[in-house]
Design an enzyme around this catalytic site. Structure first.
Site, mmCIF file in Angstrom:
data_model
loop_
_atom_site.group_PDB
_atom_site.id
_atom_site.type_symbol
_atom_site.label_atom_id
_atom_site.label_comp_id
_atom_site.label_asym_id
_atom_site.label_seq_id
_atom_site.Cartn_x
_atom_site.Cartn_y
_atom_site.Cartn_z
ATOM 1 N N GLY A 1 0.815 -1.209 0.000
ATOM 2 C CA GLY A 1 0.000 0.000 0.000
ATOM 3 C C GLY A 1 0.848 1.259 0.000
ATOM 4 O O GLY A 1 0.526 2.241 -0.681
ATOM 5 N N ASP A 2 1.956 1.240 0.748
ATOM 6 C CA ASP A 2 2.856 2.393 0.777
ATOM 7 C C ASP A 2 3.454 2.641 -0.603
ATOM 8 O O ASP A 2 3.651 3.791 -1.011
ATOM 9 C CB ASP A 2 3.982 2.168 1.788
ATOM 10 C CG ASP A 2 3.469 1.890 3.183
ATOM 11 O OD1 ASP A 2 2.363 2.361 3.514
ATOM 12 O OD2 ASP A 2 4.161 1.184 3.943
#
Length: 310
Positions: free
Chosen positions: A252-253
């Site tokens: 997600g980052d």
């Protein structure tokens, strides 16, 4: 300019084992140590993509010094605020079958004076050409309205905000209408208090409801199933890419980093979405919380197929 905010960074200690035996002996096969925390992961990934950012937030003690040194060696500009205590160390136990168990320390406490110093620092960077990335957890004792407060103050300076948070941080910050958000499927379901897993069509509907509240861009990640991207004039869907997964930590980052870099470069929505998919897929192949190499991202871009949502 991109400024990433990591209010509760960590030394990420990732260990590989065959299978976790609760209450028994577990032999570690490999250990990786990384400077971590969601905003820091975003900065590391932006660097790999070829961009630049300023990493700020709170660091403490010897672990904080290590994080600052590691980021400096990456070539990332840092501007952290030092607080008392010790920056946390988080352990991520990765089993051969892909299951990840995370053991996260709470981290140091920060004072109201520390928070005001951080807000002042962010205000000094804020301008219409600035994107502030707010992501991850907050230190113990910090009010869950903090991301809302920061978003409002950044907007007052003309800056844009990308939000990647969950729980109360996410709910409260939405009231300030961040410019870009990246909830995953579960976070969106929790926000709307669903008692079932939403189908893709329902996720699109829920995302557009958030846009109706004034949020310009919504990216909804669905793990291995892909992602949905909703802009002001266009909606896109992309299936998950075929990669050999080591760990989903940091995926997600990586997508947030690609979206931030795309914002700074003023990429068309399709290009930014494709880059987000390829960067996220590349992140799951790496060991620890290391970002994917740009060469791998470029190779994965060839797999990306975007479908227009009606």
């Amino acid at each position: 300019m991109i400024v990433t905010v990591t209010m509760n960074p960590a030394i990420d200690k990732t260990v590989d084992i065959d299978s976790l035996e609760q209450g028994g002996l577990n032999r570690i096969q490999r250990i990786e140590l990384d400077a971590g925390g969601k905003g820091i992961n975003v900065s590391k990934t932006i660097k790999q993509l070829g961009g630049t950012s300023i990493a700020t937030g709170f660091i403490a003690g010897n672990a904080g010094e290590v994080i600052e040194k590691v980021l400096s060696e990456y070539g990332i500009q840092t501007d952290f605020i030092r607080v008392s205590g010790e920056t946390r160390t988080n352990m991520k136990v990765v089993e051969k079958r892909g299951v990840v168990t995370e053991l996260n320390e709470p981290g140091p406490k920060v004072s109201e004076a520390d928070l005001q110093e951080l807000i002042g620092k962010l205000e000094s960077y804020a301008s219409p050409e600035t994107l502030i990335v707010l992501s991850g957890s907050i230190p113990s004792g910090v009010d869950k309205n903090i991301y809302r407060t920061i978003t409002e103050k950044m907007h007052a300076k003309g800056a844009s905000v990308l939000l990647d948070a969950d729980g109360g941080l996410f709910v409260n910050a939405l009231e300030a209408k961040p410019d870009i958000i990246k909830p995953n499927r579960v976070e969106l379901e929790e926000y709307y208090h669903l008692d079932h897993q939403a189908a893709e069509e329902e996720l699109v509907e829920l995302g557009r409801k958030l846009q109706d509240k004034g949020i310009g861009f919504v990216a909804i990640s669905m793990g291995g199933s892909g992602a949905i991207f909703l802009g002001k004039e266009e909606g896109l869907k992309c299936r998950g890419l075929s990669v050999k997964t080591h760990s989903t930590v940091g995926a997600g980052d990586a997508m947030v980093a690609a979206l931030a870099w795309g914002w700074e470069r003023k990429l068309p929505m399709r290009e930014a979405a494709a880059l987000g998919m390829a960067t996220s897929a590349g992140a799951v192949t790496t060991v620890g919380t290391k970002p994917p190499a740009r060469e791998l991202v470029d190779e994965l871009l060839k797999q990306v197929e975007l479908d227009t949502l009606l």
